[in-house]
Write a protein that holds these residues in place. Structure first.
Motif, PDB file in Angstrom:
ATOM      1  N   ASP A   1       0.835  -1.198   0.000  1.00 47.07           N
ATOM      2  CA  ASP A   1       0.000   0.000   0.000  1.00 47.07           C
ATOM      3  C   ASP A   1       0.873   1.253   0.000  1.00 47.07           C
ATOM      4  O   ASP A   1       0.548   2.262  -0.633  1.00 47.07           O
ATOM      5  CB  ASP A   1      -0.952   0.001   1.201  1.00 47.07           C
ATOM      6  N   GLY A   2       2.021   1.177   0.666  1.00 48.92           N
ATOM      7  CA  GLY A   2       2.933   2.306   0.636  1.00 48.92           C
ATOM      8  C   GLY A   2       3.514   2.471  -0.755  1.00 48.92           C
ATOM      9  O   GLY A   2       3.597   3.568  -1.301  1.00 48.92           O
TER      10      GLY A   2
ATOM     11  N   HIS B   1      -1.088  -5.089  -1.827  1.00 48.89           N
ATOM     12  CA  HIS B   1      -1.020  -5.786  -0.539  1.00 48.89           C
ATOM     13  C   HIS B   1      -1.280  -4.724   0.534  1.00 48.89           C
ATOM     14  O   HIS B   1      -0.388  -3.985   0.920  1.00 48.89           O
ATOM     15  CB  HIS B   1       0.363  -6.409  -0.318  1.00 48.89           C
TER      16      HIS B   1
ATOM     17  N   ASN C   1      -1.763  -3.669   3.948  1.00 46.63           N
ATOM     18  CA  ASN C   1      -1.612  -4.029   5.364  1.00 46.63           C
ATOM     19  C   ASN C   1      -1.560  -2.799   6.262  1.00 46.63           C
ATOM     20  O   ASN C   1      -1.225  -2.888   7.438  1.00 46.63           O
ATOM     21  CB  ASN C   1      -0.366  -4.913   5.565  1.00 46.63           C
TER      22      ASN C   1
ATOM     23  N   VAL D   1       0.456  -0.639   6.795  1.00 48.95           N
ATOM     24  CA  VAL D   1       1.766  -0.243   7.339  1.00 48.95           C
ATOM     25  C   VAL D   1       2.851  -0.385   6.269  1.00 48.95           C
ATOM     26  O   VAL D   1       2.641  -0.996   5.227  1.00 48.95           O
ATOM     27  CB  VAL D   1       2.177  -1.114   8.551  1.00 48.95           C
ATOM     28  N   TYR D   2       3.977   0.226   6.550  1.00 50.89           N
ATOM     29  CA  TYR D   2       5.196  -0.020   5.800  1.00 50.89           C
ATOM     30  C   TYR D   2       5.880  -1.201   6.481  1.00 50.89           C
ATOM     31  O   TYR D   2       6.594  -1.021   7.463  1.00 50.89           O
ATOM     32  CB  TYR D   2       6.102   1.213   5.854  1.00 50.89           C
ATOM     33  N   GLY D   3       5.622  -2.402   5.990  1.00 50.92           N
ATOM     34  CA  GLY D   3       6.132  -3.582   6.677  1.00 50.92           C
ATOM     35  C   GLY D   3       7.645  -3.633   6.734  1.00 50.92           C
ATOM     36  O   GLY D   3       8.250  -3.651   7.813  1.00 50.92           O
TER      37      GLY D   3
HETATM   38 MG    MG Z   1       2.278  -2.144   3.393  1.00 51.44          MG
END
Ligand code: MG
Ligand code: TPP
Ligand code: TPP
Ligand code: SF4
Ligand code: SF4
Ligand code: MG
Lengths: 639, 317, 639, 317
Positions: free
Chosen positions: B94-95, B120, B122, B124-126
Motif C-alpha cells: 500500500d505504501g 497488498h 496491510n 503499514v510499511y512492513g
Molecule cells: Mg504495506
C-alpha cells in the motif's frame, strides 16, 4: 566576395523567427554552402526577445558561429537595441522604420539588466534619448554600418491588397521580409530560395504561393536598391546532398536507424523535440509499407519514463528516453537499477544551463560529473558525448550498440547548443553503420535461466518472452537474479559488474573515444568535449594563422575515459600550455582527467552564460592565456 | 499445451515473510490462479516494487521483475507496451502503490493498459518496520508508531475508480480461493485491473488483524442484486457511483468482491494500434527485426525516403 | 584477565536478539567499560539470521570490532553453523542442546550460497553429516573451543512453572539466557546487570522482574559450573558517565541540541530510526515544561521530504531530513534548488550497500562522489562525514551551523555501520557547543528585499514572515530573486554562489576538516573517512606493535576538502606507502583527493560486502601491502 | 492595519505570458482577492511549480517561492507547518499539479493542511510547447500534437474529492470576479482548498478556447437548490456523491462554482497541536528561539534530562 556570411535575425518569440532559419538553411545548402544556425530564446512562449544567429560558409561545411556579424535583420525595436554592437563596420542593418520613434525605455519585454546596461552605454556614446532612430543613426555615422530602413507596414499593405489578407494574416509574413532582404543582399539564387520556401511551407500551398511572391519581390527590391554586397564566393561543394537538421533531429534519425522500438519521455526543453519527432515516425512508413513500429509514450514524469524504458529494454526492444537536467535528476534512482541489472538502456541527455531550473532554454556542459556518478552505489555506465551533428547521429546509433554489447546504461550527453543548432551535414554513411546486439537472445531454452553467471560478466541475455524464465532485482542477486546477501557472492557480483567496464575499456578503440586534431608539433593544446569541438577546430586554424601552433584534443567518450591516449597526448605538452575549454565553471572534463591520470590542469577557458562559445572569443581567450599568461578566462559573448 | 500444476509455479526460494503473514495467502492465490488459467511462465511477468509484498516475484516460477519502491507500474508499462503478448501482473504494498508510487497508479488508470495490479494492503510499511502507510486511518496508532497517525487514509477503491481503472475489486488474503477467483477475473479482464487485498501484517499491525476482519468481512456477490459490470456506456456513471458508495463502507461490515467492471473501454494497446496500425501483438516492437546482416533496416535508400523532409540536394547554379 | 571481551550472539531476526545488546551495553558501561556493538541483519522482518557483535573494552573507550571472538551465543542451529569459524581457540560457545540433531540442510532460512559453502567446508573437515552436534563436537575437539550446551526448553519450563507463563511467553526470554550466560562467564557485577535490565525493561515492571530473576539464575548457574573465565580487567574509566546510543540516536540528539524545528522523512533503512526517535521528542518536554516543538512529517516520498524541508528552512526553522541512498537519489533535483537559492538545509545521509536496492540493511561508503556532484548544474554544497558516535553528535549540530552560516545545503554523510552500532560515548561537551545562525533574520524591514545582492555572497537572510518580501526561483535570478536570463547577471550570480565556497574554505579550519593521527615519523599512511576511523585508529597502534610505523589521516569534511593540509601530509610520505582505506570499490575519497591535488593513490584496502571493516582484517590488509607489495587488498570478513 | 489597494499587490516584473493568455485573469483575480481580504504581503506566501502558470509569484507583491515542476505543494507543506501563521497559496499548471506532482496533490488532501491550491487548467503543457496535459481528453489533438492523445483525462474535481480536500471548486479564468469570490472563500476556508481554473491557452489549445467555453459554462450557484456545504458529519458522503456526479458534467453544459465544502474536518495543524500542545500558532517552530548567547537551549542539564534513557552513570564496584 566573402567566403562566409554571418547573419543575425532578431525579433519577438512567437513572431515567426524560426522561419528565416528553416527557409535560408536549406536554400543555401542546396547551393553547396555549409550552414550553421543557432536560436537563442528565453523560457517564454510569446513576446521575449529571440534571435537566429547563422553562418553560411563557402567551405561547404557547417562552421562555428562568431561575432560581429555582417548582417542584422531586426524585426522589432528590441532587436535593434539589443544587438546594436553585434554588427561589424561595413555590415548591414535592416530595421522596420515603423519602430524608428520607439524609445528604449518603452520596451517592456526587455530585462531590466540589459535595459540599464544599454542606457548606460548609450549615455556614454551620447545617444540621447535612445530611440531606434538615434541608435540607427549612430550606427550609420559612427560605426559605418549600412542601414536599410523598410516600412513593414507598407509591405504588409501590399500583401493585404495583392493577396486579400487581413492585417493579422499579413503580420505573419514579418519573417518573409527578412528572408527577402537577405536573399537580395546576398544575391541568393531565386530557385534555391524557392526550394527553401518549399521545404518550409510545402504542406500549405496557399501560404507558399504568397511567400514565393512576396519574398521574391522584397529580394528584388533590395537587390535593385543595394546590389548584392553580401554575395558569397562560390562554394567548394564536397557534397552532393545535405541533411539540414538540428541536433534533436539528428539524434532522432540516428535512433530510427539504430532501431529504436520504445521511447518514453516527459516534456522538457531542449529534449522533447526529439521525442515529438519520433512520435511522427511511430509507423516507420516508407511508400505505404511499414518497417516496424516505435512505441512512444509521454509519461506522467521522468521517473516513469526511465522506468518504463528499462521495462521495455528487458523485453528486447531498443529503448531510450530523452531528457535534460531536471528530468535526469529524477531518473538517477532507476539508472542504478538498470546498472545493477545489466539492462541496456540509452538516456539521451541534453544539457541546459543549471543549477536547478537555471536557464532552461540555454546551453551548458555542466552535467558531466553528475552523470558520471549519478545514483547511489557504484556501477558502470558509459558516457558518449557528440561534438557535432554528424557525431550526434552516429553516436545515437552507437549508444544502443554499446548498451547491448556491454549490457549497461549508456548516457548520450549532448547540450542545448547542438540540440537547437541547425546544420547542414552530409548524408551519413549508412553502409558503414553496424547494428550490434551483443548477447541479446530472442529464443531461449524454456525454464529458469542463469541470467548472471558468475564467470561471465557479459552473459547471454534472453529477453522477457523468449522462453527463458528470468528474475531481476535491485537487491544484490545470485546467478538467477534472486536476492542474495551473502558476502562472497556479493564480492563476485560487484566485481562482475565492473569487469564489463574493463572489457569495454580494452575493446573500444581509444581512437574512437578521443581524437587529436591539429599539427603534430603543436605547442598549445586545447582539451574539450561535446559541442566545443565546433569552435575549437576552427580556432586552432585561426590561432595557427596568428602564429600560435595549437591543437585540439576532443574527448568523445567520457566513460570509459581513454586515459592512455589522453595521457600520451598530455605528456607531449608543457602543462602551462594545456587549456581546458568547457561550457561550465568547474572545468568538469579536466577534473575527470585529473582524477583518472593525475594531470592537473592549470589553464582554463570557460563559459557558463548559456550562450554558445563563439569562435572569436575562444581565439581571444586562448591568446590571452598564451600571450598574457592568464590562467582562467571566462567568456561571456552573446545576448 | 498441457495444463500445469500449481507446484510448477513455485520456486525454491525461501519465502522469508513472517510466519502467519497475509502475503502467503496472496502468493498461494496467485499460484492457483496462474495454474487454473494455465499461464505460460515464459510469457508471464510479475513485476513488483519494494516492500515485504514486493518480494513475491522471487517465489513464483514465472518471469519476475522486482523493481524500485513505487515503480512497479512504471516498469510494467514499458514491458507491456513493448511486448503486448506478455501477461503482466504487478504486486506492491500500500505504501508502494498508493504512497510513493501513486502518480503511476493514477496514470495507469488513465491508460487502461491491459495489466493487473495487486495491492497488498496491510496499512503499514512492513519492511521498514511498521510506519503508517497511506491506508492507515487518522488517529490510529499501530504497534511501532511512537505517536498516532495524523493523515487521513486514502481509499484504494475510490482512487482507482477516480483514476479510470476498468476492473476494481477488493479481497482478503486469508480467503485464498475467493481471492484466486477475483485474480482470474482480473487477469482475464482486458484493461487495467486493480485488486485491493486486505492483508494482515501480523508483526506490525495490531489493529487490522485477522481477528478484526473475521466478523466484519462479507462478500458483495452474496447479494444477488449486486452487479458491478457496465453493460452499456450509459450505465458507467451510475455503476461508478454505486461502487464509490460501497467503497465507503468500513465499520462493522466491510465488503469484499468486485466493485466495478467496465469491459467496454478500449485498452491502451488497442488505442495505439488504432492510431498506428504497425503496432500489433503479431509483430510487437520488442520482437521486430531491426537489422539484417549487421546493417540497419534503414539503409541509404530508406534513409532518403524516411527523412526526405530534411534532405537537400545540392545543385550548382 | 583480558583487557577486552569480544562477543557474538546470533539468532533469528525477530527473536529478541537486540535485547542482549540493549542490556549488556549499559551494564558494562555502568562499570566504566567501553562498549561497541554492531548488529548485522538481512532485509527481512522475521526469520533470517541476525547477530550482535560486541566488544567490551577495559580501556573505557568503545573500540573496533574484530574476529575471532571469545564467546558465541547461539540462539538457534543456524547461528552455530554460520559462525562456527568465528570463535577463537579457547573461546566459548553456548548453544541450545535442543538443536543438537538439527542438520545443516534443514535450515530453510539460510541462503543457498552459505549453505553450499558450509557443506563444502564441513566435508573437508570431515564433519559428516553436518549437524549442530557434529559441528559442536568438532569445535570442542579439534579447535579447542569450550562448549556450553544448555537445554533452552528446560529453562523455559522453569519460567513456565515459576512465573506462570505460557510456552509462547517463555520463548520470548530466549535472549535472557544468553545475557545470563555472558554475565556468568564474565563475572558481571549483578547490580550492573540489573541496571542493564532496567534500562531495557524499565517501562514493563512485570517483564523486568521476571528477567531479573531469570537472568540472574542463569548467570549464577553458569558461573557455578564454569567459573568466570571471561572476566575482564578492571576498567580504566576516564568517564563518570556514558551516553550509550546508536549512531542514529547520536544524530537525533545532536539535532535536538542543534535546535531542529522541522524534520520530514520517508521511511528507509537505516535512516528512519533517527526520525522515529525525533517523533518521540516532538514536544521537547523537560519536567513538564516544553523547550519548543519539532514539527515532524512523514511524507509521501523523499521528494516531498526534501521539498518541504526547503520550505521550512525558508521560514527560519532549522530543517533537515534523514535518508539513505534510494531516498537521496530522489532528492537530487530539489537539492539543486536549495543550492541555487542559498537555502540552509541539512540532509543526513546514511549510506548502505548499493547500487540500487543493493544490500539495504548493510553498510557502505559508496555514495561520496554521488553526493558531491548530485543534481544537474553546478552549485556549492558541504559534505561532513563523521568518524564515530561523538563526531556524529557534534557534526549533527555543526551541519546546521554551517548551512546557516554559508547558506547552502549541507550533507551529513554517515553509514549504516555507525547508524546501527551502539557505543558508549562520554557525555558531549555541551558548554562547547555553539549555535551560529549566520545572517538569518527574523525581523526585517517591511517590503521587497534584495535577498541576493551582487556584492554579498553571504547576505542577510530574512525568513518568510519576517516582514520582508522575498522571492525565490530555480531559474537564474536577479538580486530580488526574480527570473533573470541576462548573461552579465548570470556570470555574477554564478560566481556569487561559488564565492561562498571560497569563503568557507578560508574560514573553516583545515584542522577541523582533517586530522592526522599517529607518530610524526610514521612511514605508512592510511587515508580514510567516516567510520573507517574506528578500526584505523586502533590499526595503527597494532601495526606499530608489529613494527610498522603507521599513521591515519582522517578526512571529516569532504567539501570543502582541506586540500592544503591533505597535500602537506601526503607530501611527507612515499606514495608507495600511502593507502586508501574505504568501504567501497572505487576508493572514492582517494579519487576526490586526486581530483583536487593530483596525488595518485597506488595502494588500497577496500571492502564492499556491506559488513564493517574489522580491525584484524585491516591490519592484515595493510601488512599484505607493506610486506608483500600488494597494491589492492579487498576485505571480506564477516557473515 | 489600513487596507491595501489592488495595485499594492503588483510587482514591476513584466508578465511574459502570451497576450490573451488566461493566466492574466487568474493573476488579476488573485490581486483582487488579496486586496479584498487585505492580506499582509509579509505573511502571505505564493508558492508555485514550473510552467507558464507557475511564473505567477513574480507578478505578485507578496512572498513568492517559485519551486520545481510538480513540487509546489511539497514546498508549501514545509512552509505552512513550520510557520502556520503564514497564508499560503499554491499555483500550478495541470501538468504540474495533476501529472508529475499528483502524489503531492493526493497527499495534501489526506492532510487537510490549511492552504489553497489553484490549478491553471489549460489541458496542455504550455511552457514546453503544447504537449497533452493530464486534463486533455482521449482522442483530442491540440495544435502541436503530431498525433492524437491516447490517455484519458483525469477529473480534477473527482480526484480532489477522492483525496480528501475539504473545499473543491471550479472557476473560469476569464470570469475574474467570480474567480475572485471563490478564491476569497478558498483562502478563508480552514483546510485544504482546491480551485480547478479553466484557463484558455491561446497559443497551443485550439480546442478549449474562450469560444468553446462561452456558451457552455454555467454557475452552480445559479441553482438555488445547490448547497455544497457539509453541515453535519452525516451529510459528508451524500454531498461528496452529489459533487462527484456534477463533476462528470462536461458537454454542452459545464458547471463552475463550489462543488464541495466540508468545514467540519480538522486541519493538519490542529491535529498536530492536539497531539503535541507545544506546537502552536503563538509559538510556531520557525520563530522559536533555539539558543541564548550562542549556546543551545539544551545545555548540560537539559541534555541529561531529555536523554536520561541513554545515559549511564559509571560506578566502580
Ligand atoms: Mg504495506
Ligand atoms: C526510494 C525508496 N524509499 C524508501 C525505501 C525504503 N522502503 C523499503 S520497503 C518500504 C515500504 C514498504 O511498505 P509497503 O509498500 O506498504 O510494503 P509492505 O512492506 O508493507 O508489504 C520502504 C519505504 C526504498 N526502498 N526506496
Ligand atoms: C522535472 C522537470 N521535468 C520537466 C520540466 C519541463 N517543463 C517545464 S514547464 C512544463 C509543463 C508545464 O505544463 P503545466 O504544468 O500544465 O503548466 P502550463 O505551462 O501549462 O501553465 C514542463 C514539463 C521541468 N521543468 N522539470
Ligand atoms: S512485517 Fe508484516 S507484511 Fe512484512 S512479512 Fe512480516 S507480517 Fe508480512
Ligand atoms: S503558452 Fe498558453 S498558457 Fe503559456 S503563456 Fe501562452 S497562452 Fe498562456
Ligand atoms: Mg498546463
Amino acid at each position: 566576395m566573402a567566403s562566409d556570411l554571418h547573419l543575425l535575425v532578431g525579433g519577438a518569440q512567437g513572431s515567426g523567427l524560426e522561419t528565416t532559419m528553416q527557409v535560408l538553411a536549406p536554400a543555401y545548402a542546396s547551393l553547396g554552402y555549409g550552414v550553421m544556425a543557432n536560436r537563442e530564446y528565453f523560457s517564454n512562449i510569446v513576446g521575449r526577445h529571440s534571435y537566429i544567429h547563422m553562418r553560411i560558409s563557402s567551405s561547404g561545411e557547417p562552421k562555428a558561429l562568431q561575432y560581429p556579424v555582417d548582417f542584422i535583420g531586426a524585426m522589432d525595436a528590441e532587436s535593434v537595441f539589443t544587438h546594436y554592437d553585434d554588427i561589424r563596420e561595413g555590415g548591414f542593418l535592416l530595421y522596420d522604420m515603423g519602430t524608428a520613434r520607439t524609445r528604449l525605455v518603452q520596451i517592456a519585454s526587455m530585462e531590466p539588466d540589459l535595459r540599464n546596461r544599454l542606457l548606460e552605454n548609450f549615455k556614454k556614446l551620447g545617444i540621447q534619448p535612445p530611440t531606434v532612430e538615434s541608435v540607427v543613426s549612430y550606427l550609420e555615422k559612427d560605426v559605418g554600418v549600412n542601414v536599410i530602413g523598410l516600412s513593414f507596414t507598407a509591405l504588409f499593405e501590399v500583401l493585404i491588397k495583392k493577396h486579400g489578407l487581413t492585417r493579422a494574416q499579413a503580420q505573419r509574413f514579418r519573417s518573409s521580409i527578412l528572408i527577402g532582404a537577405i536573399a537580395g543582399l546576398s544575391g541568393l539564387d531565386r530557385e534555391a530560395l524557392e526550394l527553401g520556401l518549399e521545404k518550409r511551407f510545402g504542406s500549405r500551398p496557399k501560404v507558399l504561393e504568397i511567400n514565393k511572391d512576396f519574398v521574391a519581390s522584397v529580394a528584388d527590391e533590395i537587390e535593385r536598391e543595394y546590389g548584392t554586397p553580401l554575395k558569397l564566393a562560390e562554394p567548394k561543394a564536397p557534397y552532393s546532398e545535405y541533411v539540414v537538421a538540428s541536433g534533436n533531429d539528428a539524434v532522432a534519425m540516428g535512433k530510427i536507424v539504430g532501431g529504436v522500438r520504445y521511447q518514453a519521455y516527459y516534456p522538457i526543453t531542449p529534449a522533447s523535440d526529439e521525442s515529438v519527432l519520433l512520435e511522427a515516425y511511430e509507423g516507420l512508413k516508407i511508400d505505404g509499407e511499414s518497417l516496424g513500429s516505435i512505441a512512444i509514450l509521454q509519461t506522467e514524469d521522468e521517473i516513469a519514463a526511465i522506468s518504463s524504458v528499462i521495462g521495455a529494454a528487458l523485453t528486447g526492444a531498443r529503448s531510450s528516453t530523452a531528457t535534460s537536467g531536471p528530468g535526469f535528476s529524477l531518473m538517477v534512482e532507476a539508472l542504478g537499477w538498470a546498472g545493477k541489472n545489466d539492462v541496456p538502456i540509452v538516456v539521451t541527455y541534453y544539457q541546459r544551463g543549471g543549477p536547478s531550473t537555471g536557464l532552461p532554454t540555454r546551453g551548458s556542459q555542466s552535467d558531466l560529473l553528475f552523470t558520471l556518478f549519478a545514483s547511489h552505489g557504484e556501477f558502470p555506465r558509459m558516457i558518449l558525448s557528440s561534438g557535432d551533428h554528424l557525431e550526434a547521429f552516429y553516436d545515437a546509433i552507437e549508444a544502443y550498440n554499446l548498451a547491448e554489447k556491454y549490457q549497461m546504461p549508456v548516457i548520450h550527453l549532448l547540450d542545448k547548443f547542438l540540440a537547437n543548432m541547425v546544420a547542414s551535414m552530409p548524408i551519413p554513411d549508412l553502409e558503414g553503420v553496424r547494428i550490434e546486439r551483443g548477447e541479446t537472445i530472442f529464443e531461449a531454452p524454456r525454464g529458469p535461466f542463469k541470467r548472471f553467471p558468475r564467470d561471465k560478466p557479459i552473459a547471454p541475455r534472453p529477453v522477457l518472452g523468449s522462453g527463458a524464465i528470468t528474475w531481476y532485482t535491485g537487491d544484490e542477486h545470485d546467478e538467477y537474479g534472486h536476492i542474495d546477501e551473502d558476502p562472497v557472492n556479493r564480492n563476485i557480483m560487484y566485481e562482475r559488474r565492473w569487469k564489463k567496464m574493463e572489457i569495454a575499456d580494452k575493446e573500444i578503440p581509444e581512437e574512437f573515444r578521443a581524437k587529436y586534431y591539429g599539427p603534430e608539433d603543436a605547442k598549445v593544446l586545447l582539451v574539450g568535449w561535446g559541442s566545443v569541438k565546433i569552435p575549437a577546430l576552427e580556432a586552432i586554424e585561426v590561432l595557427g594563422e596568428e602564429g600560435v601552433r595549437a591543437a585540439y584534443l576532443h574527448v568523445r567518450m567520457l566513460s570509459p575515459l581513454p586515459k592512455r591516449l589522453i595521457s600520451d597526448v598530455l605528456s607531449r605538452f608543457d602543462p602551462e600550455n594545456v587549456i581546458a575549454v568547457e561550457a561550465n565553471y568547474l572545468g568538469q572534463a579536466s577534473k575527470l582527467i585529473t582524477m583518472e591520470t593525475g594531470f592537473l590542469f592549470k589553464k582554463f577557458v570557460l563559459k557558463w552564460t548559456g550562450r554558445p562559445i563563439y569562435l572569436n572569443e575562444l581565439v581571444e581567450g586562448v591568446l590571452d592565456i598564451v600571450k598574457n599568461g592568464r590562467s582562467r578566462v571566462v567568456l561571456s559573448y552573446g545576448k | 499445451m498441457a495444463s500445469r500444476g500449481v507446484a510448477s509455479y513455485r520456486t525454491e526460494v525461501w519465502s522469508d515473510w513472517c510466519p502467519g503473514c497475509g502475503d502467503f495467502g496472496i502468493l498461494a492465490a496467485m499460484q492457483k490462479a496462474f495454474a487454473e488459467l494455465n499461464l505460460d511462465p515464459a510469457t508471464t511477468v510479475v513485476v513488483s516494487g519494494i516492500g515485504c509484498s514486493s518480494k513475491t516475484p522471487h517465489f513464483l516460477n514465472v518471469n519476475g521483475v522486482h523493481t524500485l519502491h513505487g515503480r512497479g507500474i512504471a516498469f510494467a508499462t514499458g514491458i507491456k507496451l513493448a511486448n503486448p503478448n506478455l501477461t503482466v501482473v504487478i504486486n506492491g504494498g500500500d505504501g508502494d502503490l498508493l504512497g510513493i508510487g501513486v502518480a503511476h497508479f493514477v496514470a495507469l488508470g488513465r491508460r487502461n493498459l491491459d495489466v493487473t495490479v495487486i495491492i497488498h494492503n496491510n496499512q503499514v510499511y512492513g519492511l521498514t518496520k511498521g510506519q503508517a502507510s497511506p491506508t492507515l486511518r487518522k488517529g490510529e496508532q499501530v504497534k511501532s508508531l511512537p505517536v498516532p497517525n495524523l493523515q487521513d487514509a486514502v481509499n484504494p477503491i475510490a482512487l482507482a475508480i477516480a483514476s479510470g481503472y476498468t476492473f476494481v475489486a477488493r479481497a482478503y488474503s486469508l480467503w485464498v480461493d475467493h481471492l484466486k477467483e477475483i485474480l482470474k477475473a482480473a487477469i482475464s479482464h482486458k484493461g487495467s485491473a486493480v485488486i485491493d487485498v486486505l492483508q494482515p501484517c501480523i508483526t506490525y499491525n495490531d489493529i487490522y488483524t485477522a481477528e478484526f476482519y473475521k466478523d466484519r468481512l462479507y462478500k458483495l456477490e452474496d447479494d444477488p442484486e449486486w452487479d458491478p459490470v457496465v453493460r452499456d456506456p450509459g450505465e458507467e456513471e451510475e455503476k461508478k457511483a454505486t461502487a464509490l458508495k460501497k467503497a465507503e463502507e468500513w465499520g462493522t461490515r466491510i465488503p469484499v468482491g468486485v466493485f466495478y467492471v467496465n469491459p467496454l473501454k478500449d485498452t491502451y494497446e488497442d488505442r495505439l494500434a488504432k492510431r498506428n496500425p504497425a503496432y500489433s501483438r503479431e509483430n510487437p516492437p520488442a520482437f521486430q527485426s531491426i537489422y539484417s546482416e549487421g546493417s540497419s533496416l534503414v539503409g541509404p535508400e530508406e534513409f532518403r525516403k524516411l527523412f526526405d523532409r530534411f534532405i537537400v540536394k545540392v545543385s550548382r547554379r
